[in-house]
Design a protein around this motif. Structure first.
Motif, PDB file in Angstrom:
ATOM      1  N   TYR A 133       0.815  -1.219   0.000  1.00 10.04           N
ATOM      2  CA  TYR A 133       0.000   0.000   0.000  1.00 10.04           C
ATOM      3  C   TYR A 133       0.848   1.268   0.000  1.00 10.04           C
ATOM      4  O   TYR A 133       0.347   2.339  -0.343  1.00 10.04           O
ATOM      5  CB  TYR A 133      -0.956  -0.029   1.187  1.00 10.04           C
ATOM      6  CG  TYR A 133      -2.018  -1.089   1.028  1.00 10.04           C
ATOM      7  CD1 TYR A 133      -2.990  -0.975   0.040  1.00 10.04           C
ATOM      8  CD2 TYR A 133      -2.017  -2.234   1.816  1.00 10.04           C
ATOM      9  CE1 TYR A 133      -3.943  -1.956  -0.139  1.00 10.04           C
ATOM     10  CE2 TYR A 133      -2.964  -3.223   1.650  1.00 10.04           C
ATOM     11  CZ  TYR A 133      -3.932  -3.081   0.662  1.00 10.04           C
ATOM     12  OH  TYR A 133      -4.866  -4.065   0.478  1.00 10.04           O
ATOM     13  N   PRO A 167      -9.194   4.053   5.224  1.00  5.33           N
ATOM     14  CA  PRO A 167     -10.336   4.931   5.496  1.00  5.33           C
ATOM     15  C   PRO A 167     -10.981   4.588   6.838  1.00  5.33           C
ATOM     16  O   PRO A 167     -11.057   3.410   7.206  1.00  5.33           O
ATOM     17  CB  PRO A 167     -11.300   4.632   4.334  1.00  5.33           C
ATOM     18  CG  PRO A 167     -10.420   4.093   3.241  1.00  5.33           C
ATOM     19  CD  PRO A 167      -9.326   3.352   3.939  1.00  5.33           C
ATOM     20  N   GLU A 169     -13.982   4.372   7.805  1.00  8.46           N
ATOM     21  CA  GLU A 169     -15.138   3.473   7.739  1.00  8.46           C
ATOM     22  C   GLU A 169     -14.737   2.022   7.507  1.00  8.46           C
ATOM     23  O   GLU A 169     -15.537   1.107   7.755  1.00  8.46           O
ATOM     24  CB  GLU A 169     -16.101   3.917   6.626  1.00  8.46           C
ATOM     25  CG  GLU A 169     -15.510   3.916   5.228  1.00  8.46           C
ATOM     26  CD  GLU A 169     -14.830   5.219   4.865  1.00  8.46           C
ATOM     27  OE1 GLU A 169     -14.613   5.445   3.655  1.00  8.46           O
ATOM     28  OE2 GLU A 169     -14.518   6.016   5.777  1.00  8.46           O
ATOM     29  N   ASP A 170     -13.500   1.787   7.045  1.00  8.31           N
ATOM     30  CA  ASP A 170     -13.040   0.414   6.809  1.00  8.31           C
ATOM     31  C   ASP A 170     -12.340  -0.194   8.020  1.00  8.31           C
ATOM     32  O   ASP A 170     -12.220  -1.424   8.109  1.00  8.31           O
ATOM     33  CB  ASP A 170     -12.077   0.367   5.619  1.00  8.31           C
ATOM     34  CG  ASP A 170     -12.797   0.563   4.286  1.00  8.31           C
ATOM     35  OD1 ASP A 170     -14.032   0.495   4.273  1.00  8.31           O
ATOM     36  OD2 ASP A 170     -12.110   0.784   3.270  1.00  8.31           O
ATOM     37  N   THR A 180     -11.674  -6.503   1.640  1.00  4.74           N
ATOM     38  CA  THR A 180     -10.569  -5.755   1.045  1.00  4.74           C
ATOM     39  C   THR A 180     -10.741  -4.253   1.198  1.00  4.74           C
ATOM     40  O   THR A 180      -9.755  -3.516   1.168  1.00  4.74           O
ATOM     41  CB  THR A 180     -10.429  -6.097  -0.450  1.00  4.74           C
ATOM     42  OG1 THR A 180     -11.675  -5.838  -1.104  1.00  4.74           O
ATOM     43  CG2 THR A 180     -10.073  -7.567  -0.628  1.00  4.74           C
ATOM     44  N   GLY A 181     -11.970  -3.795   1.351  1.00 10.25           N
ATOM     45  CA  GLY A 181     -12.196  -2.371   1.570  1.00 10.25           C
ATOM     46  C   GLY A 181     -11.886  -1.529   0.344  1.00 10.25           C
ATOM     47  O   GLY A 181     -11.645  -2.018  -0.770  1.00 10.25           O
ATOM     48  N   GLU A 182     -11.876  -0.241   0.559  1.00  9.37           N
ATOM     49  CA  GLU A 182     -11.636   0.700  -0.540  1.00  9.37           C
ATOM     50  C   GLU A 182     -10.241   0.549  -1.122  1.00  9.37           C
ATOM     51  O   GLU A 182     -10.046   0.574  -2.343  1.00  9.37           O
ATOM     52  CB  GLU A 182     -11.850   2.126  -0.026  1.00  9.37           C
ATOM     53  CG  GLU A 182     -11.642   3.200  -1.065  1.00  9.37           C
ATOM     54  CD  GLU A 182     -11.877   4.589  -0.503  1.00  9.37           C
ATOM     55  OE1 GLU A 182     -11.213   5.529  -0.980  1.00  9.37           O
ATOM     56  OE2 GLU A 182     -12.716   4.730   0.413  1.00  9.37           O
ATOM     57  N   ASN A 183      -9.246   0.355  -0.257  1.00  4.63           N
ATOM     58  CA  ASN A 183      -7.874   0.236  -0.745  1.00  4.63           C
ATOM     59  C   ASN A 183      -7.658  -1.057  -1.515  1.00  4.63           C
ATOM     60  O   ASN A 183      -6.878  -1.103  -2.474  1.00  4.63           O
ATOM     61  CB  ASN A 183      -6.884   0.309   0.421  1.00  4.63           C
ATOM     62  CG  ASN A 183      -6.878   1.677   1.071  1.00  4.63           C
ATOM     63  OD1 ASN A 183      -7.282   2.660   0.469  1.00  4.63           O
ATOM     64  ND2 ASN A 183      -6.413   1.735   2.303  1.00  4.63           N
ATOM     65  N   ARG A 185      -9.525  -2.521  -3.530  1.00  2.00           N
ATOM     66  CA  ARG A 185      -9.991  -2.436  -4.909  1.00  2.00           C
ATOM     67  C   ARG A 185      -8.986  -1.737  -5.822  1.00  2.00           C
ATOM     68  O   ARG A 185      -9.153  -1.716  -7.041  1.00  2.00           O
ATOM     69  CB  ARG A 185     -11.344  -1.731  -4.958  1.00  2.00           C
ATOM     70  CG  ARG A 185     -12.478  -2.558  -4.370  1.00  2.00           C
ATOM     71  CD  ARG A 185     -13.815  -1.888  -4.558  1.00  2.00           C
ATOM     72  NE  ARG A 185     -14.018  -0.817  -3.593  1.00  2.00           N
ATOM     73  CZ  ARG A 185     -14.546  -0.978  -2.390  1.00  2.00           C
ATOM     74  NH1 ARG A 185     -14.908  -2.188  -2.009  1.00  2.00           N
ATOM     75  NH2 ARG A 185     -14.693   0.039  -1.568  1.00  2.00           N
ATOM     76  N   LEU A 186      -7.952  -1.152  -5.227  1.00  2.00           N
ATOM     77  CA  LEU A 186      -6.931  -0.462  -6.016  1.00  2.00           C
ATOM     78  C   LEU A 186      -5.787  -1.377  -6.431  1.00  2.00           C
ATOM     79  O   LEU A 186      -4.941  -0.988  -7.221  1.00  2.00           O
ATOM     80  CB  LEU A 186      -6.361   0.722  -5.212  1.00  2.00           C
ATOM     81  CG  LEU A 186      -7.378   1.779  -4.759  1.00  2.00           C
ATOM     82  CD1 LEU A 186      -6.689   2.843  -3.912  1.00  2.00           C
ATOM     83  CD2 LEU A 186      -8.068   2.417  -5.960  1.00  2.00           C
TER      84      LEU A 186
END
Length: 234
Positions: A133, A167, A169-170, A180-183, A185-186
């Motif tokens: 990350y 984030p 919220e994750d 996996t959350g927002e990150n 998906r990247l």
């Protein structure tokens, strides 16, 4: 007399049928579901009571074996997922590991009561996540800090990166399997199993894990070793 005897026999058989009717109905309707046998609760005679008790005992034994089998399958699935997660470490992350400059300073060595093999596994997961990350920021010259410090009778092992952060919220869900959350998906390498496996290992070893993060600034993962035997090595 024959008619009276036949009538008395009919009454007895009718009474006996009515007396056993509920048990017969329960036996007839059971079998559609695994727990139906537990609903057979209307024995009349001693033989029927022994039969019902035997059915309940067999259900208990079968339920115990089924639970053991399910737990064995879950453990096997966890190990398979762990192996897959280990095998998917990308080459780019390994390259970032090789770019880390060696630390020539002699650090303080601290011994804690834990499992060497699983500690190595957890550190590998945490460092892999930190580098993965950090790479997403696109910045150069980022650092990854691995620190050990004392806090009372506990020892804290921290992995701190300067990545994209998590984030808010994750954060409550990062230890859930396959999240996996927002990150996540990247990046294509995210499986959602890394932190879940680390948490499972720490729970079984009796340690704790804490995560703090600030989006855009980085993440700090802390393993808390609450051990009664700490020894400074000279």
């Amino acid at each position: 007399m024959a008619i009276l005897q036949a009538f008395a026999a009919f009454l007895y058989l009718a009474y006996d049928y009515i007396r056993h009717r509920l048990l017969y109905r329960q036996l007839k309707t059971s079998g559609k579901d695994f727990d139906d046998v537990l609903r057979i609760m209307s024995p009349v005679t001693g033989e029927e009571e022994a039969l019902v008790r035997r059915l309940h005992d067999m259900h208990r034994v079968y339920a115990t074996e089924l639970l053991k089998h399910r737990q064995s399958q879950e453990r096997h699935l966890e190990y398979v997922q762990m192996w897959v997660h280990q095998m998917k470490t990308p080459v780019s992350v390994i390259a970032l590991l090789l770019q880390q400059p060696p630390d020539t300073a002699e650090p303080e060595r601290i011994q804690v009561e834990t499992d060497r093999k699983w500690l190595h596994f957890m550190l590998q997961q945490l460092i892999s996540n930190a580098l993965k990350y950090s790479r997403l920021t696109g910045r150069t010259g980022l650092s990854l800090d691995l620190r050990v410090r004392r806090e009372g009778r506990a020892v804290l092992l921290q992995v701190e990166d300067e990545g994209i952060g998590i984030p808010p919220e994750d954060l409550p869900r990062i230890f859930e399997p396959f999240f996996t959350g927002e990150n996540g998906r990247l990046t294509k390498e995210a499986s959602g199993m890394g932190l879940y496996l680390v948490k499972q290992v720490l729970d079984r070893l009796g340690h704790r894990i804490e995560v703090s993060s600030c989006p855009g600034e980085g993440t700090t993962v802390t393993i808390v070793f609450e051990t009664r035997s700490l020894t400074k090595l000279t």
